[in-house]
Design an enzyme around this catalytic site. Structure first.
Site, PDB file in Angstrom:
ATOM      1  N   LYS A  52       0.813  -1.212   0.000  1.00  0.00           N
ATOM      2  CA  LYS A  52       0.000   0.000   0.000  1.00  0.00           C
ATOM      3  C   LYS A  52       0.848   1.264   0.000  1.00  0.00           C
ATOM      4  CE  LYS A  52      -3.685  -2.492   2.385  1.00  0.00           C
ATOM      5  NZ  LYS A  52      -4.630  -2.541   3.514  1.00  0.00           N
ATOM      6  N   ARG A 123      10.468  -3.616   6.725  1.00  0.00           N
ATOM      7  CA  ARG A 123       9.412  -3.903   7.697  1.00  0.00           C
ATOM      8  C   ARG A 123       8.174  -4.521   7.041  1.00  0.00           C
ATOM      9  NH1 ARG A 123      10.892   1.418   9.372  1.00  0.00           N
ATOM     10  NH2 ARG A 123       8.949   2.295   8.553  1.00  0.00           N
ATOM     11  N   ASN A 164      -9.029  -5.760   3.238  1.00  0.00           N
ATOM     12  CA  ASN A 164     -10.197  -6.447   3.769  1.00  0.00           C
ATOM     13  C   ASN A 164     -10.936  -7.272   2.719  1.00  0.00           C
ATOM     14  OD1 ASN A 164     -11.553  -7.005   6.126  1.00  0.00           O
ATOM     15  ND2 ASN A 164     -13.079  -5.405   5.825  1.00  0.00           N
ATOM     16  N   ARG A 254     -11.251  -4.629  11.322  1.00  0.00           N
ATOM     17  CA  ARG A 254     -12.087  -4.536  10.124  1.00  0.00           C
ATOM     18  C   ARG A 254     -13.074  -5.692  10.110  1.00  0.00           C
ATOM     19  NH1 ARG A 254      -9.600  -1.689   6.107  1.00  0.00           N
ATOM     20  NH2 ARG A 254     -11.702  -1.534   5.232  1.00  0.00           N
TER      21      ARG A 254
END
Length: 264
Positions: A52, A123, A164, A254
């Protein structure tokens, strides 16, 4: 929150719009004024995406953007419109004519050097959309964990770019109970989930939207929540395959959706 396919599409689009051109950068809102000043007048050498996270390569520095829940990029040709709203970053330029892009409401908008970018990438888990992805790295983290697979798929240090929708749909397509511990997922099941994510997310980059129904299950139905999905946003509605009501619960902050019969 935009999932990984959206960010990869943005990286490709920004490369088409600004790649190889001198870029003008400003921050009408003022919150990114120093960062924009450091980019203004530089040439965009390329773009990249990991999960993302969106990156613009300006040689000795990188623009890093994470849209988060509320961030959006808009763009267009010609001269940019009058400033409206809270524009964190405005880019102008173009090789074949004037183009512009505006960023609003991101979680992160910053300039990084190579070391800081490398530390950020270290990470993150592997991204199914990247040709250099290492699915074994994600498998090692999943196979050693007592955390549920439904939670692990949302953790970006395990797997990058999955959100999600892809979480719910990939687990349904794999027939995996989202509450099963990661260490109880077999290697064959994990490989199937990874391969499925590669297929679905690659299709998402091409189509510009998430499509998860296999060809034999595609039905004509009115647009709306849950349309074109197996379980996502279909709580209490019949499972497309077995008719059992789809269930929902909050996992990793979520709403998770699953079929209790198909996903044992």
């Amino acid at each position: 929150m935009p999932e990984g396919h959206t960010i990869h599409r943005l990286a490709r689009r920004h490369k088409r719009l600004f790649g190889g051109a001198v870029v003008g950068a400003s921050s009408p809102q003022g919150r990114f004024e120093a960062g924009a000043a450091g980019l203004d007048g530089l040439t965009l050498r390329g773009t990249d995406a990991h999960g993302k996270h969106l990156f613009h390569d300006y040689g000795d520095r990188w623009l890093h953007v994470h849209l988060g829940l509320y961030g959006t990029f808009t763009d267009g040709t010609g001269e940019p419109p009058a400033v409206r709203g809270q524009i964190r970053l405005r880019l102008t330029g173009g090789r074949k004519g004037p183009v512009w892009a505006e960023l609003r409401g991101p979680t992160a908008c910053e300039v990084l050097d190579d070391g800081a970018r490398d530390a950020l990438l270290a990470r993150l888990g592997p991204d199914p959309l990247r040709p250099d992805a290492e699915p074994d790295l994600a498998w090692r983290r999943v196979s050693r964990s007592r955390t549920s697979i439904g939670a692990l798929l949302m953790r970006q240090d395990v797997l990058s770019g999955v959100g999600n929708v892809y979480r719910a749909e990939a687990l349904f397509r794999g027939g995996i109970d989202p509450y099963r511990a990661g260490r109880d997922v077999s290697r064959a099941e994990w490989d199937a989930v990874w391969d499925d994510l590669v297929v679905m997310m690659t299709d998402g980059v091409r189509a510009g939207r998430i499509r998860t129904l296999r060809p034999e299950h595609k039905l004509r139905e009115p647009a709306g929540r849950g349309a074109g999905r197996y379980v996502y946003h279909r709580a209490a509605r019949p499972c497309r395959l077995c008719g059992t009501p789809v269930r929902t619960a909050v996992v990793e902050g979520r709403n998770l959706f699953w079929c209790p019969l198909c996903q044992k």
